[in-house]
Motif scaffolding. Structure first.
Motif, mmCIF file in Angstrom:
data_model
loop_
_atom_site.group_PDB
_atom_site.id
_atom_site.type_symbol
_atom_site.label_atom_id
_atom_site.label_comp_id
_atom_site.label_asym_id
_atom_site.label_seq_id
_atom_site.Cartn_x
_atom_site.Cartn_y
_atom_site.Cartn_z
ATOM 1 N N LYS A 341 0.830 -1.209 0.000
ATOM 2 C CA LYS A 341 0.000 0.000 0.000
ATOM 3 C C LYS A 341 0.863 1.256 0.000
ATOM 4 O O LYS A 341 0.551 2.240 -0.689
ATOM 5 C CB LYS A 341 -0.942 -0.023 1.193
ATOM 6 N N ASP A 345 0.914 4.136 -2.846
ATOM 7 C CA ASP A 345 0.806 5.569 -2.540
ATOM 8 C C ASP A 345 1.865 6.349 -3.314
ATOM 9 O O ASP A 345 1.577 7.413 -3.881
ATOM 10 C CB ASP A 345 1.002 5.811 -1.044
ATOM 11 N N SER A 348 1.101 6.536 -6.987
ATOM 12 C CA SER A 348 -0.066 7.356 -7.309
ATOM 13 C C SER A 348 0.274 8.817 -7.586
ATOM 14 O O SER A 348 -0.510 9.524 -8.216
ATOM 15 C CB SER A 348 -1.103 7.271 -6.185
ATOM 16 N N GLU A 374 -7.732 -6.912 -0.823
ATOM 17 C CA GLU A 374 -7.646 -5.536 -0.325
ATOM 18 C C GLU A 374 -6.618 -4.733 -1.112
ATOM 19 O O GLU A 374 -6.816 -3.538 -1.383
ATOM 20 C CB GLU A 374 -7.291 -5.537 1.158
ATOM 21 N N ALA A 377 -8.162 -3.713 -4.434
ATOM 22 C CA ALA A 377 -9.118 -2.628 -4.228
ATOM 23 C C ALA A 377 -8.397 -1.311 -3.948
ATOM 24 O O ALA A 377 -8.824 -0.241 -4.403
ATOM 25 C CB ALA A 377 -10.055 -2.984 -3.070
ATOM 26 N N TYR A 378 -7.283 -1.384 -3.221
ATOM 27 C CA TYR A 378 -6.530 -0.175 -2.900
ATOM 28 C C TYR A 378 -5.897 0.423 -4.157
ATOM 29 O O TYR A 378 -5.860 1.655 -4.319
ATOM 30 C CB TYR A 378 -5.452 -0.488 -1.868
ATOM 31 N N LEU A 380 -7.134 0.314 -7.126
ATOM 32 C CA LEU A 380 -8.218 1.030 -7.799
ATOM 33 C C LEU A 380 -8.488 2.367 -7.119
ATOM 34 O O LEU A 380 -8.666 3.397 -7.773
ATOM 35 C CB LEU A 380 -9.494 0.178 -7.786
ATOM 36 N N GLU A 381 -8.531 2.340 -5.800
ATOM 37 C CA GLU A 381 -8.788 3.556 -5.026
ATOM 38 C C GLU A 381 -7.751 4.628 -5.310
ATOM 39 O O GLU A 381 -8.070 5.831 -5.353
ATOM 40 C CB GLU A 381 -8.793 3.199 -3.541
ATOM 41 N N LYS A 382 -6.498 4.230 -5.515
ATOM 42 C CA LYS A 382 -5.417 5.184 -5.769
ATOM 43 C C LYS A 382 -5.344 5.612 -7.230
ATOM 44 O O LYS A 382 -4.477 6.393 -7.609
ATOM 45 C CB LYS A 382 -4.075 4.598 -5.335
ATOM 46 N N GLY A 383 -6.236 5.091 -8.067
ATOM 47 C CA GLY A 383 -6.297 5.521 -9.456
ATOM 48 C C GLY A 383 -5.242 4.924 -10.358
ATOM 49 O O GLY A 383 -4.919 5.494 -11.416
ATOM 50 N N ALA A 401 -9.344 -5.895 -8.854
ATOM 51 C CA ALA A 401 -8.949 -4.782 -9.727
ATOM 52 C C ALA A 401 -9.164 -5.140 -11.193
ATOM 53 O O ALA A 401 -8.468 -4.637 -12.067
ATOM 54 C CB ALA A 401 -7.486 -4.419 -9.478
#
Length: 451
Positions: A341, A345, A348, A374, A377-378, A380-383, A401
Motif C-alpha cells: 500500500k 501511494d 499514485s 484488499e 481494491a486499494y 483502484l482507489e489510488k487511481g 482490480a
C-alpha cells in the motif's frame, strides 16, 4: 575485526579446544562461508536446509583458517573448538566480541522499512562518525553475527538490522548485539502466518528490549497504534511521525514527486528542512527515525539534514530508474500488505500512466486471499491505470482490480508479455515477496524494446 585468541573463543562458547598447540594464536576474521575465510580466520560450519557447512571444513583450512567451531570431532590435524550447536556458538561468540567493543549500536526492527531506515540512519551518522552497518539485509541469526564481527576498533557507531518470522529469533540476536538504541519502524502483517496476529508481531519485535543496554533509548513510530504503547510502558522513548503527539514530527510537506519528498522536521521547538531522495510519505517516516537517532548521538541539525539528503536507494528498495522510456520503481525485494500500500501511494503521485506489477505476498496465513483482494481494491482507489498481477494468490488481487487488471499465473508468462503491456512514458512499480523474485521483471524491462 579486533583480534581474539583461540582460548578466548573456546571459553566464550563453552567449547573444547582440541588439536591445538597454541591457544594464544589470534583469530583475525570469522566466517560461515569457507569462500569468505581469510588468513587467520575462524570457520563456523552451519547446518542449513541445503548444505552442511561441516562438509567444507577442509576447504576452509586450505583458504587460511586457523581453527573451526565444529559439532564433530576432527578428521584432520587442525585446531577445532568442539561445541554442541555451531549456530548457537556463532551467536555466543558474537556476543562476547560485541562486549569487547566500545561502539554504540543501533538496532532497527519492524514489519516494513527496516533496510531503508537502517540505510538512512547510517547516512546520517556518517556525517559525524565512523559507522559500520548491516550489509544488504543480514538481519537474522547468522546475518547479525556476521555484521558484529565486521565491526572494527575504529568504528564509533554500528547500525544493525534485526528481523524475525518466528518467536525467539530477535531475542537471540539482540542478546548478541546488546543495542544502545532500539528503533521500531512499524507493526504490520509481515510473517503473520507464524506470529499469529499484529499483537504477536509486536511481541516478537519487542524481544530486543530486555537486551538493550542500561539507559538505552527506544525510538518508535508514534503513528503506529501498537508502537505508541511503548511510550507508556517504558522510559526513554522518543516517538516520531506526522501525529501531533510525536516528539519528532514532519510538519509540512514542501515537495512531493517521484524523485523524492521535501519536508520540515520539528523537534525541540526548532524546524529543520530536509529532503529524501525517494518517493512516498513512508520514506519521510524513515527519515524521521534517522533524525531521532542523530539527535541521540548529539548531532546538530546542520549535519543531520544533509545526511538524510545523502541517502541513496538500494537495489529492490524503491529504487527509481529511467530505462527504455519508462520510469521503474523497483521495489521488488519483498512485500507485505502494508508495504505494498505504501508503494502504491508513491506510484499514485507519478505523472502519466501508472502501472503496478504485483506478485504474491507470502507468509500471510489463512487470511492471504483477503489481504490480496484488499491490495487490488486499494490500487483502484489510488487511481492506478493498469494492475498486472502474477502468482496464485495474486488472482485475488486481480479479481478486485479486474477493470484495470491483467493476470498471469506464472512469472514465466508475465516475462513473455510484459514488454507489450507497458508504454513509453509509463511509471511502473514492481512489488512482490522475495520468493517471487520479481527483479527478473525489472531486468526484462531494462532489456525490452518498446512500441
Amino acid at each position: 575485526m579486533k583480534r581474539i585468541t583461540l582460548n578466548e573463543a573456546a571459553n566464550a562458547v563453552n567449547g573444547r579446544l582440541v588439536q591445538c598447540e597454541n591457544g594464544g594464536q589470534y583469530i583475525t576474521n570469522v566466517a560461515i562461508d569457507n569462500r569468505r575465510i581469510a588468513e587467520g580466520g575462524l570457520f563456523v560450519p552451519i547446518k542449513g536446509e541445503r548444505f552442511d557447512g561441516h562438509s567444507f571444513i577442509d576447504a576452509a583450512f586450505e583458504a587460511g583458517a586457523v581453527c573451526t567451531l565444529s559439532e564433530r570431532e576432527p578428521k584432520n590435524p587442525h585446531p577445532h573448538i568442539i561445541v554442541k550447536d555451531s549456530r548457537q556458538a556463532f551467536l555466543d561468540l558474537a556476543e562476547y566480541y560485541r562486549g569487547l567493543l566500545g561502539v554504540r549500536l543501533v538496532a532497527v526492527t519492524g514489519s516494513v522499512g527496516k533496510t531503508t531506515t537502517k540505510e538512512m540512519i547510517a547516512a546520517v551518522l556518517e556525517k559525524g562518525f565512523s559507522v559500520k552497518k548491516s550489509e544488504g539485509n543480514l538481519n537474522n541469526q547468522t546475518g547479525v553475527p556476521q555484521t558484529l564481527f565486521g565491526i572494527e576498533p575504529h568504528h564509533e557507531a554500528a547500525v544493525v538490522e534485526m528481523g524475525t518470522n518466528h518467536f525467539g529469533e530477535i531475542a537471540s540476536i539482540a542478546k548478541a548485539g546488546r543495542p544502545d538504541i532500539c528503533v521500531f519502524t512499524n507493526i504490520g502483517d509481515a510473517h503473520i502466518e507464524f506470529l499469529g496476529s499484529r499483537e504477536g508481531v509486536l511481541k516478537a519485535k519487542c524481544e530486543m528490549l530486555p537486551y538493550m543496554r542500561k539507559n538505552g533509548t527506544i525510538i518508535a513510530n508514534g503513528d503506529d497504534a501498537l508502537l505508541r504503547r511503548l511510550k507508556n510502558e517504558h522510559e526513554g522513548v522518543i516517538t516520531y511521525g506526522f501525529g501531533e503527539n510525536c516528539d519528532v514530527r514532519a510538519v509540512e510537506i514542501t515537495h512531493e514527486s517521484i524523485e523524492g519528498t521535501g519536508f520540515f522536521i520539528e523537534f525541540g521547538g526548532r524546524r529543520t528542512e530536509a529532503f529524501v531522495n525517494s518517493p512516498g510519505r513512508h520514506m519521510v517516516l524513515n527519515a524521521l527515525a534517522a533524525y531521532a537517532v542523530g539527535k541521540c548521538f548529539g548531532m546538530d541539525d546542520e549535519k543531520i539534514a544533509p545526511g538524510i539528503g545523502s541517502y541513496s536507494p538500494i537495489f529492490g528498495r524503491m529504487l527509481t530508474e529511467k530505462v527504455n522510456g519508462l520510469t521503474l520503481l523497483n521495489d521488488a525485494y519483498n512485500a507485505n500488505p502494508s508495504s505494498v500500500k505504501a508503494s502504491l501511494d508513491a506510484l499514485s503521485i507519478a505523472k502519466g500512466r501508472r502501472v503496478a506489477i504485483l506478485g504474491d505476498m507470502l507468509e500471510l496465513g489463512d487470511d492471504a486471499p483477503m489481504y490480496h483482494a484488499e491490495t487490488g481494491a486499494y490500487a483502484l482507489e489510488k487511481g492506478i491505470e493498469c494492475v498486472i498481477c502474477v502468482g496464485t494468490l495474486s488472482r485475488h488481487t486481480f479479481d478486485a482490480a479486474k477493470s484495470v487488471g491483467v493476470y498471469f499465473e506464472s512469472k514465466a508468462e508475465l516475462l513473455s508479455r510484459v514488454g507489450e503491456l507497458v508504454r513509453q512514458g509509463d511509471t511502473v512499480l514492481i512489488k512482490g515477496s522475495r520468493g517471487m523474485a520479481l527483479e527478473d521483471v525489472a531486468e526484462r524491462l531494462r532489456g525490452s524494446e518498446r512500441n
